[in-house]
Scaffold this active site. Sequence first.
Site, PDB file in Angstrom:
ATOM      1  N   LYS A  40      24.181  28.720  17.657  1.00 52.58           N
ATOM      2  CA  LYS A  40      23.695  28.325  16.247  1.00 52.58           C
ATOM      3  C   LYS A  40      22.852  29.246  15.622  1.00 52.58           C
ATOM      4  O   LYS A  40      23.446  29.709  14.582  1.00 52.58           O
ATOM      5  CB  LYS A  40      22.909  26.943  16.169  1.00 52.58           C
ATOM      6  CG  LYS A  40      23.601  25.984  17.013  1.00 52.58           C
ATOM      7  CD  LYS A  40      22.617  24.608  17.003  1.00 52.58           C
ATOM      8  CE  LYS A  40      21.275  24.655  17.708  1.00 52.58           C
ATOM      9  NZ  LYS A  40      21.683  24.907  19.276  1.00 52.58           N
TER      10      LYS A  40
ATOM     11  N   ARG B  89      18.565  16.255  15.205  1.00 49.98           N
ATOM     12  CA  ARG B  89      18.715  16.242  16.480  1.00 49.98           C
ATOM     13  C   ARG B  89      18.889  14.642  17.291  1.00 49.98           C
ATOM     14  O   ARG B  89      18.908  14.708  18.202  1.00 49.98           O
ATOM     15  CB  ARG B  89      17.588  17.081  17.278  1.00 49.98           C
ATOM     16  CG  ARG B  89      17.851  18.304  17.721  1.00 49.98           C
ATOM     17  CD  ARG B  89      16.773  18.947  18.302  1.00 49.98           C
ATOM     18  NE  ARG B  89      17.231  19.820  19.220  1.00 49.98           N
ATOM     19  CZ  ARG B  89      17.298  21.327  18.865  1.00 49.98           C
ATOM     20  NH1 ARG B  89      17.117  21.686  17.592  1.00 49.98           N
ATOM     21  NH2 ARG B  89      17.477  22.147  20.110  1.00 49.98           N
TER      22      ARG B  89
ATOM     23  N   ARG C 113      18.991  35.868  27.055  1.00 52.59           N
ATOM     24  CA  ARG C 113      18.737  35.827  25.488  1.00 52.59           C
ATOM     25  C   ARG C 113      17.071  36.572  25.241  1.00 52.59           C
ATOM     26  O   ARG C 113      16.085  36.254  25.950  1.00 52.59           O
ATOM     27  CB  ARG C 113      18.462  34.546  24.928  1.00 52.59           C
ATOM     28  CG  ARG C 113      17.688  34.725  23.301  1.00 52.59           C
ATOM     29  CD  ARG C 113      17.906  33.381  22.696  1.00 52.59           C
ATOM     30  NE  ARG C 113      17.579  32.120  23.147  1.00 52.59           N
ATOM     31  CZ  ARG C 113      17.739  31.124  22.897  1.00 52.59           C
ATOM     32  NH1 ARG C 113      18.459  30.747  21.904  1.00 52.59           N
ATOM     33  NH2 ARG C 113      17.540  29.966  23.463  1.00 52.59           N
TER      34      ARG C 113
ATOM     35  N   ARG D 156      12.048  33.551  25.055  1.00 54.60           N
ATOM     36  CA  ARG D 156      11.082  32.406  24.827  1.00 54.60           C
ATOM     37  C   ARG D 156      10.817  31.455  25.976  1.00 54.60           C
ATOM     38  O   ARG D 156      11.417  31.721  27.059  1.00 54.60           O
ATOM     39  CB  ARG D 156      12.131  31.418  24.083  1.00 54.60           C
ATOM     40  CG  ARG D 156      12.376  31.523  22.565  1.00 54.60           C
ATOM     41  CD  ARG D 156      13.406  31.031  21.825  1.00 54.60           C
ATOM     42  NE  ARG D 156      13.642  29.768  22.128  1.00 54.60           N
ATOM     43  CZ  ARG D 156      14.429  28.919  21.627  1.00 54.60           C
ATOM     44  NH1 ARG D 156      15.233  29.471  20.829  1.00 54.60           N
ATOM     45  NH2 ARG D 156      14.736  27.594  22.088  1.00 54.60           N
TER      46      ARG D 156
ATOM     47  N   ARG E 166      16.898  20.824  28.678  1.00 53.01           N
ATOM     48  CA  ARG E 166      17.369  20.689  27.227  1.00 53.01           C
ATOM     49  C   ARG E 166      18.759  20.196  27.211  1.00 53.01           C
ATOM     50  O   ARG E 166      18.958  19.542  26.072  1.00 53.01           O
ATOM     51  CB  ARG E 166      17.148  22.190  26.700  1.00 53.01           C
ATOM     52  CG  ARG E 166      15.706  22.340  26.274  1.00 53.01           C
ATOM     53  CD  ARG E 166      15.240  23.911  26.244  1.00 53.01           C
ATOM     54  NE  ARG E 166      15.978  24.545  25.099  1.00 53.01           N
ATOM     55  CZ  ARG E 166      16.235  25.882  25.063  1.00 53.01           C
ATOM     56  NH1 ARG E 166      15.780  26.686  25.882  1.00 53.01           N
ATOM     57  NH2 ARG E 166      16.991  26.318  23.991  1.00 53.01           N
TER      58      ARG E 166
HETATM   59  P1  AP5 Z   1      21.500  31.554  19.929  1.00 52.79           P
HETATM   60  O1  AP5 Z   1      22.182  31.983  18.858  1.00 52.79           O
HETATM   61  O2  AP5 Z   1      20.168  31.905  19.985  1.00 52.79           O
HETATM   62  O3  AP5 Z   1      21.821  29.969  20.372  1.00 52.79           O
HETATM   63  P2  AP5 Z   1      21.267  28.691  19.653  1.00 52.79           P
HETATM   64  O4  AP5 Z   1      22.237  27.477  19.682  1.00 52.79           O
HETATM   65  O5  AP5 Z   1      20.486  29.037  18.363  1.00 52.79           O
HETATM   66  O6  AP5 Z   1      20.065  28.198  20.920  1.00 52.79           O
HETATM   67  P3  AP5 Z   1      18.684  27.657  20.863  1.00 52.79           P
HETATM   68  O7  AP5 Z   1      18.279  27.618  22.310  1.00 52.79           O
HETATM   69  O8  AP5 Z   1      18.034  28.362  19.872  1.00 52.79           O
HETATM   70  O9  AP5 Z   1      18.967  26.307  20.430  1.00 52.79           O
HETATM   71  P4  AP5 Z   1      18.108  25.053  20.807  1.00 52.79           P
HETATM   72  O10 AP5 Z   1      18.673  24.153  19.832  1.00 52.79           O
HETATM   73  O11 AP5 Z   1      17.695  24.603  21.991  1.00 52.79           O
HETATM   74  O12 AP5 Z   1      16.568  25.974  20.094  1.00 52.79           O
HETATM   75  P5  AP5 Z   1      15.759  25.401  19.026  1.00 52.79           P
HETATM   76  O13 AP5 Z   1      15.145  26.562  18.839  1.00 52.79           O
HETATM   77  O14 AP5 Z   1      16.587  24.726  17.731  1.00 52.79           O
HETATM   78  O15 AP5 Z   1      22.234  32.185  21.145  1.00 52.79           O
HETATM   79  C1  AP5 Z   1      21.890  32.013  22.504  1.00 52.79           C
HETATM   80  C2  AP5 Z   1      22.295  33.341  23.237  1.00 52.79           C
HETATM   81  O16 AP5 Z   1      23.803  33.548  23.391  1.00 52.79           O
HETATM   82  C3  AP5 Z   1      21.546  34.616  22.583  1.00 52.79           C
HETATM   83  O17 AP5 Z   1      21.316  35.450  23.685  1.00 52.79           O
HETATM   84  C4  AP5 Z   1      22.948  35.264  21.737  1.00 52.79           C
HETATM   85  O18 AP5 Z   1      22.618  36.664  21.843  1.00 52.79           O
HETATM   86  C5  AP5 Z   1      24.010  34.857  22.737  1.00 52.79           C
HETATM   87  N1  AP5 Z   1      25.258  34.537  21.981  1.00 52.79           N
HETATM   88  C6  AP5 Z   1      25.449  33.744  20.863  1.00 52.79           C
HETATM   89  N2  AP5 Z   1      26.654  33.793  20.527  1.00 52.79           N
HETATM   90  C7  AP5 Z   1      27.274  34.589  21.494  1.00 52.79           C
HETATM   91  C8  AP5 Z   1      28.673  35.046  21.786  1.00 52.79           C
HETATM   92  N3  AP5 Z   1      29.647  34.593  20.791  1.00 52.79           N
HETATM   93  N4  AP5 Z   1      29.000  35.975  22.635  1.00 52.79           N
HETATM   94  C9  AP5 Z   1      28.018  36.147  23.505  1.00 52.79           C
HETATM   95  N5  AP5 Z   1      26.562  35.983  23.479  1.00 52.79           N
HETATM   96  C10 AP5 Z   1      26.493  35.235  22.661  1.00 52.79           C
HETATM   97  O19 AP5 Z   1      14.614  24.573  19.379  1.00 52.79           O
HETATM   98  C11 AP5 Z   1      13.854  24.520  20.578  1.00 52.79           C
HETATM   99  C12 AP5 Z   1      12.930  23.507  20.600  1.00 52.79           C
HETATM  100  O20 AP5 Z   1      11.944  22.859  19.551  1.00 52.79           O
HETATM  101  C13 AP5 Z   1      13.891  21.956  21.135  1.00 52.79           C
HETATM  102  O21 AP5 Z   1      13.984  22.164  22.552  1.00 52.79           O
HETATM  103  C14 AP5 Z   1      12.854  20.881  20.724  1.00 52.79           C
HETATM  104  O22 AP5 Z   1      11.998  20.670  21.650  1.00 52.79           O
HETATM  105  C15 AP5 Z   1      12.122  21.545  19.459  1.00 52.79           C
HETATM  106  N6  AP5 Z   1      12.835  21.268  18.186  1.00 52.79           N
HETATM  107  C16 AP5 Z   1      13.704  22.166  17.471  1.00 52.79           C
HETATM  108  N7  AP5 Z   1      14.317  21.240  16.205  1.00 52.79           N
HETATM  109  C17 AP5 Z   1      13.856  19.753  16.734  1.00 52.79           C
HETATM  110  C18 AP5 Z   1      14.208  18.524  16.137  1.00 52.79           C
HETATM  111  N8  AP5 Z   1      15.002  18.685  14.975  1.00 52.79           N
HETATM  112  N9  AP5 Z   1      13.917  17.730  16.497  1.00 52.79           N
HETATM  113  C19 AP5 Z   1      13.051  17.690  17.840  1.00 52.79           C
HETATM  114  N10 AP5 Z   1      12.778  18.791  18.205  1.00 52.79           N
HETATM  115  C20 AP5 Z   1      13.166  19.646  17.763  1.00 52.79           C
HETATM  116 MG    MG Z   2      18.426  28.779  18.065  1.00 54.25          MG
END
Ligand code: AP5
Ligand code: MG
Length: 210
Positions: free
Chosen positions: A13, A88, A122, A152, A163
């Site tokens: 994402k 979410r 990552r 992270r 997760r």
């Molecule tokens: P990346 O682009 O970083 O993936 P992502 O989908 O953004 O993954 P996240 O881990 O950030 O998602 P998340 O939803 O768990 O975390 P968030 O910060 O929102 O890519 C991942 C890796 O793959 C990278 O190394 C990248 O380089 C690689 N990659 C990407 N595309 C690629 C490709 N095509 N080919 C090869 N490699 C590739 O949330 C974190 C925490 O915050 C949650 O667990 C929760 O506790 C809290 N939180 C956040 N939002 C909410 C909410 N709305 N409600 C409640 N809690 C929340």
């Molecule tokens: Mg992310």
Amino acid sequence: MNLILLGAPGAGKGTLAKKIVKDYHIPQVSTGDILRENIKNETPVGKLAKEFIDKGQLVPDEVVIELLKNRLSQDDCKKGFILDGFPRTIAQGKSLENIANIDGVILIDLPFNIIEERIVTRRVCSSCGEIYSTSSYDKNDCKKCGAPLYQRDDDKLETVRNRLEVYDRQTAPLINFYSDRVYRLDGSGSPEDVYARAKTFLDDLEAKSE
Ligand code: AP5
Ligand code: MG
């Protein structure tokens, strides 16, 4: 254009959002990034959020909804935005209906075994937030701004599994919730491949929402 990026943790994402920002000139609104900023600044919200994030659980709806509402009220979101990591839960999706109209939802599809591999490799820039993978970039400093990269806290394998489980239970039901405007995007291949596929949908959506 008001857009949601839906998909499991690590589906790509953040990586996709950064490409959309550049070409479509709308901001990325990541609740994960906002929460991590609060943790870094040791705010009351940050202290509360850390307890949930470190266990791989969701932060309570009311906390995240309030943060999101504040962020979307800022001027740069007036012409559109990309929601990354929000909503979410169904409750968050319902609240969002009172805050903004959503033009389209992209669901990034990727098998969980590839996701796990991507998350544990990552690295993120501590200054500009650029996202890297150790499998394609093995340096410790950001290519763009030179700041150090970090891993992270919630990217350890045990937390990642939790997760993914939370995603299945609490977030995946949103796919049905948005069934009238969801676009399934194949998340495999390089980030450029994924973006090229997304662009077809985005250009169409942009034309419709003008
Ligand atoms: P990346 O682009 O970083 O993936 P992502 O989908 O953004 O993954 P996240 O881990 O950030 O998602 P998340 O939803 O768990 O975390 P968030 O910060 O929102 O890519 C991942 C890796 O793959 C990278 O190394 C990248 O380089 C690689 N990659 C990407 N595309 C690629 C490709 N095509 N080919 C090869 N490699 C590739 O949330 C974190 C925490 O915050 C949650 O667990 C929760 O506790 C809290 N939180 C956040 N939002 C909410 C909410 N709305 N409600 C409640 N809690 C929340
Ligand atoms: Mg992310």
